[in-house]
Structure formats: structure tokens, C-alpha cells
Design a protein around this motif. Sequence first.
Motif, PDB file in Angstrom:
ATOM      1  N   VAL A 196       0.853  -1.181   0.000  1.00 20.80           N
ATOM      2  CA  VAL A 196       0.000   0.000   0.000  1.00 20.80           C
ATOM      3  C   VAL A 196       0.895   1.240   0.000  1.00 20.80           C
ATOM      4  O   VAL A 196       1.834   1.330   0.791  1.00 20.80           O
ATOM      5  N   VAL A 197       0.596   2.182  -0.896  1.00 18.52           N
ATOM      6  CA  VAL A 197       1.408   3.396  -1.029  1.00 18.52           C
ATOM      7  C   VAL A 197       0.520   4.632  -1.085  1.00 18.52           C
ATOM      8  O   VAL A 197      -0.659   4.556  -1.419  1.00 18.52           O
ATOM      9  N   ALA A 198       1.121   5.769  -0.750  1.00 15.78           N
ATOM     10  CA  ALA A 198       0.441   7.064  -0.869  1.00 15.78           C
ATOM     11  C   ALA A 198       0.811   7.665  -2.211  1.00 15.78           C
ATOM     12  O   ALA A 198       1.959   7.577  -2.650  1.00 15.78           O
ATOM     13  N   ILE A 199      -0.160   8.289  -2.868  1.00 15.33           N
ATOM     14  CA  ILE A 199       0.049   8.875  -4.189  1.00 15.33           C
ATOM     15  C   ILE A 199       0.009  10.396  -4.058  1.00 15.33           C
ATOM     16  O   ILE A 199      -0.984  10.954  -3.593  1.00 15.33           O
ATOM     17  N   TYR A 200       1.097  11.018  -4.464  1.00 18.32           N
ATOM     18  CA  TYR A 200       1.237  12.467  -4.420  1.00 18.32           C
ATOM     19  C   TYR A 200       1.280  13.003  -5.839  1.00 18.32           C
ATOM     20  O   TYR A 200       1.678  12.295  -6.755  1.00 18.32           O
ATOM     21  N   GLY A 201       0.919  14.246  -6.004  1.00 16.83           N
ATOM     22  CA  GLY A 201       1.002  14.908  -7.300  1.00 16.83           C
ATOM     23  C   GLY A 201       2.200  15.834  -7.333  1.00 16.83           C
ATOM     24  O   GLY A 201       2.611  16.368  -6.295  1.00 16.83           O
ATOM     25  N   GLU A 202       2.741  16.020  -8.503  1.00 16.99           N
ATOM     26  CA  GLU A 202       3.886  16.911  -8.679  1.00 16.99           C
ATOM     27  C   GLU A 202       3.542  18.298  -8.137  1.00 16.99           C
ATOM     28  O   GLU A 202       2.527  18.892  -8.486  1.00 16.99           O
ATOM     29  N   GLY A 203       4.374  18.798  -7.233  1.00 11.66           N
ATOM     30  CA  GLY A 203       4.180  20.118  -6.657  1.00 11.66           C
ATOM     31  C   GLY A 203       3.144  20.187  -5.546  1.00 11.66           C
ATOM     32  O   GLY A 203       2.848  21.263  -5.043  1.00 11.66           O
ATOM     33  N   LYS A 204       2.570  19.067  -5.148  1.00 13.87           N
ATOM     34  CA  LYS A 204       1.539  19.052  -4.098  1.00 13.87           C
ATOM     35  C   LYS A 204       2.139  18.564  -2.779  1.00 13.87           C
ATOM     36  O   LYS A 204       2.978  17.672  -2.741  1.00 13.87           O
ATOM     37  N   GLU A 205       1.656  19.152  -1.697  1.00 15.34           N
ATOM     38  CA  GLU A 205       2.191  18.845  -0.368  1.00 15.34           C
ATOM     39  C   GLU A 205       1.561  17.601   0.250  1.00 15.34           C
ATOM     40  O   GLU A 205       2.232  16.832   0.926  1.00 15.34           O
ATOM     41  N   ASN A 206       0.264  17.394   0.032  1.00 12.85           N
ATOM     42  CA  ASN A 206      -0.450  16.275   0.646  1.00 12.85           C
ATOM     43  C   ASN A 206      -0.776  15.188  -0.366  1.00 12.85           C
ATOM     44  O   ASN A 206      -0.900  15.445  -1.556  1.00 12.85           O
TER      45      ASN A 206
END
Length: 178
Positions: A129-139
Motif C-alpha cells: 500500500v502506497v500514498a500517491i502524491y502529485g507533482e508540486g503538491k504537499e499532501n
Amino acid sequence: MFKKLEDLAKPTLLSKTGVKELKQSMNEQYPFFKEVEDEIFPKKANIQSFKLRSEYKVEIVQVDKDYVCFTKENLVVPHLKLVHKFPDLLIKQQVDAGAIKHILSGSDVLAPGLLSQGGQLNQAQKGQVVAIYGEGKENAMGIGIMNASSDQIKADPKGHAIQLLHHLGDSLWQLSFK
């Protein structure tokens, strides 16, 4: 996965044994959990679960008034709000800016979005299980399961790399504001 939560059963209190098993599962899956266990599950908290009547066989866990996780088969998956509060709980994978709108619409993460400029593929195993972040996003904007290891994705950068389970704006996210 959480398009509509109309089939949510009435809550049931988790027994002490149920809570102990849940904590044990989270400790096994997430090394950082031990450090924040007492914050997530306070001693005298009201811990209940809601079964989702669907083909997914999902159970959503609520501590007092906060949704903290859900179970899917043998996995315990933290709620996105929990990942926002404790960002080190999951391995971070980052997609490029072009993939953000697709993920927020419920699409799985494709390998090119992780490997292109702006994407970042960290070491992870298949089924993790992983967390998905967006480019330039903090959360984090989503939580998913790796469909292949990061080494396999680098070797064959095609197809669905991460199966999306929960994302900003889905029914589980909206349920946490009611």
C-alpha cells in the motif's frame, strides 16, 4: 472503489480482540504505525466499524468521530486524512502534473506518470500500500496498491502501476465530512 457508499451497514463496536487484531495488522504492514498507535487509537476511544455491502467486502473503521482506515481482504488501508496527519505512514509515489486530474477522477496510476519528468517512483514491492502524491503538491491525493514492484515498473514502463483504492473527493473522503 468508493464511488457510492449507499450500502453502508449500521455501525458495530469493535471488541477488544478486534481492536488488538487491527493494531497488530497495522503494525505488520506499516513500520511507522508503532510510533503513532496511541494517537490513532486512544485508550478509551469509541472504535466501531461499518461493513460495506458490496462485492468488495470492505469494512470501514471509525475511532470516535474520525475515519482512520478500512480493511480490504487481508489489508488494512489507512484513510487519506490519516495519511495527511501522519505522512510517513506510507511509502510515497509521485505522479507528474498531467496525471493528477485523472487520479482525482478515480483512475489507476499508469507507469508513465511515475517515470516521466515530475514523477517519482520510490522503492516498493508488489502488493504494498502506497500514498500517491502529485507533482508540486504537499499532501497525498490518493492511496493505492502496487500492481508490480518498482523494479518491474522501471524495467517495463507500461500499464497500470498502482491500483487506486481511495482518493480525494471519493465517497469515503466525503463521508468523513458528514
